[in-house]
Design a protein around this motif. Structure first.
Motif, PDB file in Angstrom:
ATOM      1  N   ASN A 122       0.839  -1.219   0.000  1.00 58.72           N
ATOM      2  CA  ASN A 122       0.000   0.000   0.000  1.00 58.72           C
ATOM      3  C   ASN A 122       0.865   1.256   0.000  1.00 58.72           C
ATOM      4  O   ASN A 122       0.533   2.250  -0.641  1.00 58.72           O
ATOM      5  CB  ASN A 122      -0.924  -0.017   1.220  1.00 58.72           C
ATOM      6  CG  ASN A 122      -2.013  -1.068   1.100  1.00 58.72           C
ATOM      7  OD1 ASN A 122      -2.422  -1.426  -0.016  1.00 58.72           O
ATOM      8  ND2 ASN A 122      -2.472  -1.590   2.225  1.00 58.72           N
ATOM      9  N   ARG A 123       1.979   1.193   0.761  1.00 59.02           N
ATOM     10  CA  ARG A 123       2.877   2.349   0.785  1.00 59.02           C
ATOM     11  C   ARG A 123       3.455   2.616  -0.611  1.00 59.02           C
ATOM     12  O   ARG A 123       3.524   3.763  -1.066  1.00 59.02           O
ATOM     13  CB  ARG A 123       4.019   2.094   1.775  1.00 59.02           C
ATOM     14  CG  ARG A 123       4.966   3.297   1.942  1.00 59.02           C
ATOM     15  CD  ARG A 123       6.196   2.914   2.747  1.00 59.02           C
ATOM     16  NE  ARG A 123       7.014   1.956   2.019  1.00 59.02           N
ATOM     17  CZ  ARG A 123       7.863   2.298   1.055  1.00 59.02           C
ATOM     18  NH1 ARG A 123       7.985   3.567   0.672  1.00 59.02           N
ATOM     19  NH2 ARG A 123       8.580   1.364   0.441  1.00 59.02           N
ATOM     20  N   LYS A 133       2.107   1.796  -3.436  1.00 58.12           N
ATOM     21  CA  LYS A 133       1.043   2.308  -4.318  1.00 58.12           C
ATOM     22  C   LYS A 133       0.835   3.806  -4.106  1.00 58.12           C
ATOM     23  O   LYS A 133       0.624   4.551  -5.054  1.00 58.12           O
ATOM     24  CB  LYS A 133      -0.253   1.555  -4.051  1.00 58.12           C
ATOM     25  CG  LYS A 133      -0.253   0.137  -4.600  1.00 58.12           C
ATOM     26  CD  LYS A 133      -1.581  -0.542  -4.331  1.00 58.12           C
ATOM     27  CE  LYS A 133      -1.578  -1.982  -4.877  1.00 58.12           C
ATOM     28  NZ  LYS A 133      -2.849  -2.678  -4.616  1.00 58.12           N
ATOM     29  N   ARG A 134       0.886   4.219  -2.817  1.00 52.13           N
ATOM     30  CA  ARG A 134       0.711   5.650  -2.535  1.00 52.13           C
ATOM     31  C   ARG A 134       1.869   6.470  -3.122  1.00 52.13           C
ATOM     32  O   ARG A 134       1.664   7.551  -3.677  1.00 52.13           O
ATOM     33  CB  ARG A 134       0.614   5.881  -1.025  1.00 52.13           C
ATOM     34  CG  ARG A 134      -0.699   5.400  -0.415  1.00 52.13           C
ATOM     35  CD  ARG A 134      -0.875   5.950   0.993  1.00 52.13           C
ATOM     36  NE  ARG A 134       0.200   5.499   1.881  1.00 52.13           N
ATOM     37  CZ  ARG A 134       0.164   4.385   2.601  1.00 52.13           C
ATOM     38  NH1 ARG A 134      -0.918   3.585   2.531  1.00 52.13           N
ATOM     39  NH2 ARG A 134       1.149   4.051   3.404  1.00 52.13           N
ATOM     40  N   GLU A 135       3.077   5.938  -2.996  1.00 51.36           N
ATOM     41  CA  GLU A 135       4.226   6.643  -3.559  1.00 51.36           C
ATOM     42  C   GLU A 135       4.145   6.714  -5.090  1.00 51.36           C
ATOM     43  O   GLU A 135       4.478   7.734  -5.698  1.00 51.36           O
ATOM     44  CB  GLU A 135       5.527   5.947  -3.139  1.00 51.36           C
ATOM     45  CG  GLU A 135       5.865   6.153  -1.672  1.00 51.36           C
ATOM     46  CD  GLU A 135       7.269   5.657  -1.349  1.00 51.36           C
ATOM     47  OE1 GLU A 135       8.010   5.333  -2.294  1.00 51.36           O
ATOM     48  OE2 GLU A 135       7.614   5.605  -0.152  1.00 51.36           O
ATOM     49  N   ALA A 143       1.674   9.338  -5.901  1.00 48.35           N
ATOM     50  CA  ALA A 143       2.240  10.669  -5.685  1.00 48.35           C
ATOM     51  C   ALA A 143       3.228  11.028  -6.805  1.00 48.35           C
ATOM     52  O   ALA A 143       3.208  12.149  -7.330  1.00 48.35           O
ATOM     53  CB  ALA A 143       2.927  10.727  -4.327  1.00 48.35           C
TER      54      ALA A 143
END
Length: 340
Positions: free
Chosen positions: A246-247, A249-251, A254
């Motif tokens: 998930n981290r 994917k967020r990066e 962004a």
């Protein structure tokens, strides 16, 4: 009475003109033969200068290739170039060189750069001019002086065109010097970062490339995590793997947002650049000239012929005056007394 005086003056003028004509006729052989001999000698030297190799000729043909560049002074707003000179520490030097820093423009800056020691030394080193021109004493000063004499930089206020030319007996060498100078100035203007939009475009290209590499790296990490889960090798660590996924994917999201924004800015800068004239733009690089720029041997012959003719006419009158002086004992006596 007045008629008599006027008649006397007219007779004196006629006598003077006759005397001049008599002297010319008396010395006509000296004038004609002397003039012809000098003209023949000069003509022979002209022909010999054409037959001899250029490096040994007393009057070789020279060639002057020229390159043209467009200097957009409107981008400077009359003061940006001055601020650049002041901030770069060139302001005092420019003042000594005769460049008005207070109202400097990019065209004045271009002319100034062609006279700097950095530029002159670059030309000297690139083409080994010290050895080419066989400079033995004060090599640095003399080599710079030669480049200054042969290289000419001018700016036309009306057209905004900056031209640079170089004169030499070798047309190919002269063309190479000019094109090197053009590349040097173009690079120098780019190093000074005068064109803000061009600089912004370059920075955006670097940031876009770095962002894209980061997205690819994160996507690779995501694929590696998915592969580890599908293989079942790290089943006990599935919760931590999901958090990590998930981290990532967020990066990725962004970085994609940053990438989109950078691309938008990049396209806007490209539009701006397309609608404006660059500060320094090469219009025409130098070509190898197929016609000499000098010397004008016809002009030299004409000037030499008339100068020689007038010299021998003057010499004829001098010789006549000396002869008349020898025939006048009183004048000789006065001359002796004045010498004593």
């Amino acid at each position: 009475m007045e008629d008599t005086i006027q008649q006397s003056q007219t007779d004196d003028e006629e006598i003077s003109l006759i005397d001049l004509l008599v002297v010319l006729l008396k010395r006509k052989k000296l004038i004609i033969i002397g003039t012809i001999l000098v003209v023949i000698i000069v003509l022979s030297l002209m022909i010999l200068s054409l037959k001899m190799p250029p490096e040994r000729s007393i009057l070789p043909n020279v060639y002057t290739p020229k390159a043209l560049m467009l200097i957009n002074d409107s981008s400077s707003s009359g003061g940006s170039a001055a601020a650049l000179l002041s901030s770069s520490g060139l302001g005092s030097l420019a003042g000594l060189a005769g460049v008005n820093v207070g109202g400097s423009t990019y065209s004045a800056l271009a002319v100034y750069l062609t006279g700097t020691n950095t530029f002159l030394d670059a030309v000297v080193d690139e083409f080994n001019l010290i050895e080419r021109y066989k400079i033995l004493k004060s090599v640095k000063s003399e080599s710079r002086k030669i480049v200054k004499q042969k290289l000419k930089a001018e700016f036309d206020d009306k057209s905004g065109v900056f031209s640079i030319s170089f004169t030499d007996i070798d047309p190919v060498f002269a063309q190479q010097v000019i094109n090197f100078s053009v590349d040097y100035l173009s690079k120098r203007f780019e190093e000074m970062q005068l064109d803000k939009n061009k600089l912004q475009k370059k920075n955006l290209e670097e940031n876009i490339a770095n962002t894209y590499k980061e997205i690819l790296r994160l996507e690779q990490q995501s694929r590696e995590l998915e592969a580890s889960v599908s293989n079942g090798r790290t089943a006990s660590n599935i919760p931590s793997i999901m958090i990590e996924a998930n981290r990532i994917k967020r990066e990725i999201a962004a970085q994609e947002a940053v990438y989109t924004q950078l691309k938008t800015q990049y396209e806007m800068v490209k539009i701006t650049l397309a609608s404006e004239t660059p500060i320094f733009q090469v219009l025409e690089k130098a070509e190898v000239p197929d016609q000499k720029s000098g010397p004008s041997r016809g002009t030299i012959m004409i000037v030499t012929s008339f100068a020689t003719l007038f010299f021998f006419i003057f010499l004829a009158f001098v010789l006549e005056s000396i002869d008349n002086l020898k025939k006048d004992p009183e004048a000789i006596e006065k001359l002796k007394r004045s010498v004593k």
